[in-house]
Design a protein around this motif. Structure first.
Motif, short mmCIF file in Angstrom:
data_model
loop_
_atom_site.label_atom_id
_atom_site.label_comp_id
_atom_site.label_asym_id
_atom_site.label_seq_id
_atom_site.Cartn_x
_atom_site.Cartn_y
_atom_site.Cartn_z
N PRO A 300 0.93 -1.21 0.15
CA PRO A 300 0.11 0.13 -0.02
C PRO A 300 0.80 1.25 0.16
O PRO A 300 2.09 1.32 0.63
CB PRO A 300 -0.64 -0.13 1.26
N CYS A 306 -5.63 1.38 3.47
CA CYS A 306 -6.22 0.03 3.49
C CYS A 306 -7.07 -0.48 4.43
O CYS A 306 -7.99 -1.19 4.37
CB CYS A 306 -5.17 -0.93 3.10
N CYS A 309 -10.73 0.35 4.42
CA CYS A 309 -11.53 -0.06 2.90
C CYS A 309 -12.32 -0.90 3.38
O CYS A 309 -12.05 -2.00 4.01
CB CYS A 309 -10.41 -0.57 1.93
N GLU A 313 -11.33 -3.75 -3.53
CA GLU A 313 -11.43 -4.30 -4.85
C GLU A 313 -10.11 -4.96 -5.21
O GLU A 313 -10.15 -5.65 -6.18
CB GLU A 313 -11.40 -2.88 -5.87
N CYS A 314 -9.02 -4.74 -4.21
CA CYS A 314 -7.89 -5.50 -4.82
C CYS A 314 -8.18 -7.08 -4.80
O CYS A 314 -7.40 -7.78 -5.42
CB CYS A 314 -6.88 -4.98 -3.74
N CYS A 345 -4.42 -5.32 -8.67
CA CYS A 345 -4.81 -4.58 -7.61
C CYS A 345 -4.44 -3.09 -7.57
O CYS A 345 -5.08 -2.17 -7.10
CB CYS A 345 -4.08 -5.11 -6.36
N CYS A 349 -7.98 -0.36 -7.54
CA CYS A 349 -8.03 0.38 -6.51
C CYS A 349 -8.73 1.72 -6.67
O CYS A 349 -8.02 2.45 -7.53
CB CYS A 349 -6.89 0.53 -5.55
N GLN A 352 -6.21 4.57 -5.76
CA GLN A 352 -4.92 4.26 -6.23
C GLN A 352 -3.97 4.24 -5.07
O GLN A 352 -2.81 4.86 -5.09
CB GLN A 352 -4.33 5.78 -7.26
N ASN A 353 -4.36 3.34 -4.20
CA ASN A 353 -3.30 3.25 -2.89
C ASN A 353 -2.29 1.88 -3.12
O ASN A 353 -2.09 1.52 -2.08
CB ASN A 353 -4.16 3.16 -1.87
N VAL A 354 -2.25 1.54 -4.20
CA VAL A 354 -1.36 0.18 -4.37
C VAL A 354 -0.29 0.73 -5.12
O VAL A 354 -0.36 1.25 -6.45
CB VAL A 354 -2.07 -0.93 -4.99
#
Length: 584
Positions: A300, A306, A309, A313-314, A345, A349, A352-354
């Motif tokens: 992340p 995360c 969340c 979605e990941c 993932c 996401c 856009q945290n990955v």
């Protein structure tokens, strides 16, 4: 202290560089060597002072001249000379002393860097994270090369050195795919051709999600939810490679590639997501375990995002993006082993945290909270080390004699496959026995406070750097001296009209390596030191909570495990010192 050790290593490198630079050729001779002696000239009578006739002194015999005939012969790679082995051994001895007497490392979380925000590479990483098309284009290239390999293996020349199937797969792809772990983790799995083709054939999509799943979409049976299938396949592929000799057999190489594709398709039709990749693929699982040493990982950007969340979605995917193929939740997983670097993932996401993160080399294998031990995984890592050493043994000049002696003892005639199998299992078994003995001594030295099985599983991670660096060091010579002409391979993948390489042509190729001999030897010695250092570090970090006493962890309790590391490294160094037979 560690900075002092590495400074000493640099000083030693400077000290031996003078003699090393003068080191040129080692053992580049055909096996067996054939010689031709000059015939002695007939003795002519000469007159001496007293009138007697005496034979004319025969001139000194001409030195034996090596002959390289046109028929195929085995050629030997040079072994790692003493000028490199001795300094590397001194550095490793210094590391050993430091490990046994230095204070244990404090528990801390390793720092990492978000590569998407890093200078120079940040823009490239952000582009890769947000668009499916760069990865798709690489998949298309990978599938194209895969199909060329299959066609070349089925219909091309039987001369392995000129056939794209064997020359590319065994001399370039397999060594380089392991090297890629050092820089990209499991990135190969993201563009794997048999996984990509299976996905296209089953789901009829280039990259968008197919919903509902076109196959039976069953859950993987519990008895398959482990890496035993991958371990048995890995053992089988090693047996085929080194026992049957598929590395020099283009047709067999193509058939192996087709079998991998068929298995991937079957698993995808029967089970949900990508069960073959997670549980059965020997290449993917090998890279997955090696990636615990990798300096890059998918993690992340902000862990707190995360943690809050709810949609995941990941894990579940989105309208267009497939769910995680191996059932991972980015905010909750802490090990690279099952991550395929597919990018789903990152694309799914909504926040856009990955991203890709850069971390210290080997940090995951050191941390018990990240790389959690498992029984099947421990055996896979031990087998990985045993097979790597076994593979090195099979390329030694004396290996055939050893197997022949064993065949004579058991009365085997013909191709000694039984003797070969016994030898293979014996080498792998010896590694397991040596490791179990080290664990047993540590268990006894710790007063049996921690169960033997717990120690056995936890410290198995020490085998990863030992196997990884020997794999890389062993293959450096293959890459440097046996890498075929890529332009010729791809312009004539079938090897049409080409004859087998003569011994003189092989000799010329080995005498003109891609990397200078000095560079190859330096890299090999440096890799062995690096593997030793990482293995010792893993032991020191994992000893916390495992080898505790009332007064705390004591360094001498690590002695059996450090001795195991030293024994394996010494074996690998001895193998590196021997002349290695050319692949084909």
């Amino acid at each position: 202290m560690k900075h002092i050790i590495f400074a000493a290593m640099l000083l030693l490198a400077q000290g031996w560089s003078g003699s090393a630079l003068a080191h040129t050729e080692h053992g580049l001779a055909p096996v067996p060597a054939k010689t031709q002696k000059a015939a002695p000239a007939p003795a002519a009578p000469v007159q001496v002072d007293d009138g007697a006739v005496a034979p004319e002194p025969v001139p000194a015999a001409a030195a034996e001249e090596e002959v390289y005939p046109d028929e195929p012969m085995e050629m030997l790679h040079p072994g790692l000379p003493e000028e490199w082995r001795i300094p590397a051994g001194i550095v490793m001895f210094a590391i050993t002393l430091w490990a046994l007497f230095a204070r244990f490392p404090a528990e801390s979380s390793p720092k990492s860097i978000n590569l998407a925000a890093a200078p120079l590479v940040g823009g490239i990483v952000r582009f890769l994270n947000r668009s499916p098309y760069p990865l798709l284009s690489m998949k298309v290239v990978s599938v194209g090369v895969f199909l060329m390999v299959v066609v070349a293996g089925l219909f091309g020349t039987t001369f392995a050195e000129h056939n794209l199937a064997t020359a590319l797969v065994w001399n370039l792809w397999w060594p380089l795919v392991v090297v890629s772990v050092l820089f990209l983790g499991t990135a190969w799995c993201a563009i794997c051709p048999w996984n990509t083709l299976a996905n296209w054939l089953v789901r009829w999509r280039l990259w968008r999600r197919r919903d509902p799943h076109p196959g039976r979409n069953r859950k993987v049976p519990r008895y398959l939810q482990n890496v035993w299938p991958a371990l048995f396949m890995f053992m089988g592929l090693t047996w085929l490679e080194t026992g049957i000799g598929v590395t020099g057999w283009p047709l067999a190489t193509a058939l192996m590639a087709i079998i991998m594709l068929v298995l991937s398709v079957i698993f995808m039709l029967l089970y949900e997501r990508k069960a073959f990749c997670r549980y059965a693929c020997p290449v993917g699982r090998t890279l997955g375990y090696y990636s615990r040493l990798a300096p890059v990982s998918v993690r992340p950007v902000e862990q707190s995002t995360c943690d809050t969340c709810k949609t995941l979605e990941c894990y579940n995917g989105s309208k267009d993006i497939e769910p995680c193929p191996t059932h991972l939740v980015v905010g909750r997983f802490s090990q690279n082993t099952n991550c395929l670097s597919c990018g789903s993932c990152m694309l799914s996401c909504p926040k856009q945290n990955v991203t890709w993160r850069l971390r210290p080399l080997g940090s995951e294998a050191k941390d018990q909270s990240q790389a959690r031990p498992q029984w099947d995984g421990a055996w896979f890592m031990l087998a990985l080390l045993g097979i790597t050493i076994f593979h090195g043994l099979t390329m030694m000049e004396f290996w055939g004699e050893w197997v022949g002696m064993l065949a004579g003892l058991i009365g085997e005639t013909g191709k000694p496959l039984i003797s070969f199998t016994v030898a293979m299992l014996g080498v792998c078994g010896a590694v397991v026995v040596a490791y179990a003995a080290a664990i047993g001594l540590a268990w006894l030295g710790n007063g049996r406070r921690t169960p033997f099985k717990t120690l056995f599983v936890s410290f198995a991670f020490v085998t990863l750097p030992l196997a990884f660096v020997y794999h890389l060091a062993h293959n450096l010579d293959h890459l440097s001296r046996e890498s075929a002409n890529l332009v010729q391979l791809f312009t004539n993948p079938l090897g049409t009209g080409l004859a087998a390489l003569s011994a003189s042509a092989k000799h010329d190729m080995m005498m003109d390596p891609i990397l200078p001999e000095f560079a190859v030897f330096t890299l090999q010695a440096g890799l062995m030191v690096l593997g030793f250092w990482l293995a010792v570090q893993i032991v020191r970090h994992r000893a916390r909570g495992q080898l505790d006493a009332a007064s705390g962890v004591r360094s001498w309790r690590l002695l059996p495990l450090v001795a195991f590391i030293a024994a394996i490294t010494s074996t690998a160094m001895w193998l590196m010192a021997q002349g290695m037979v050319m692949r084909f």
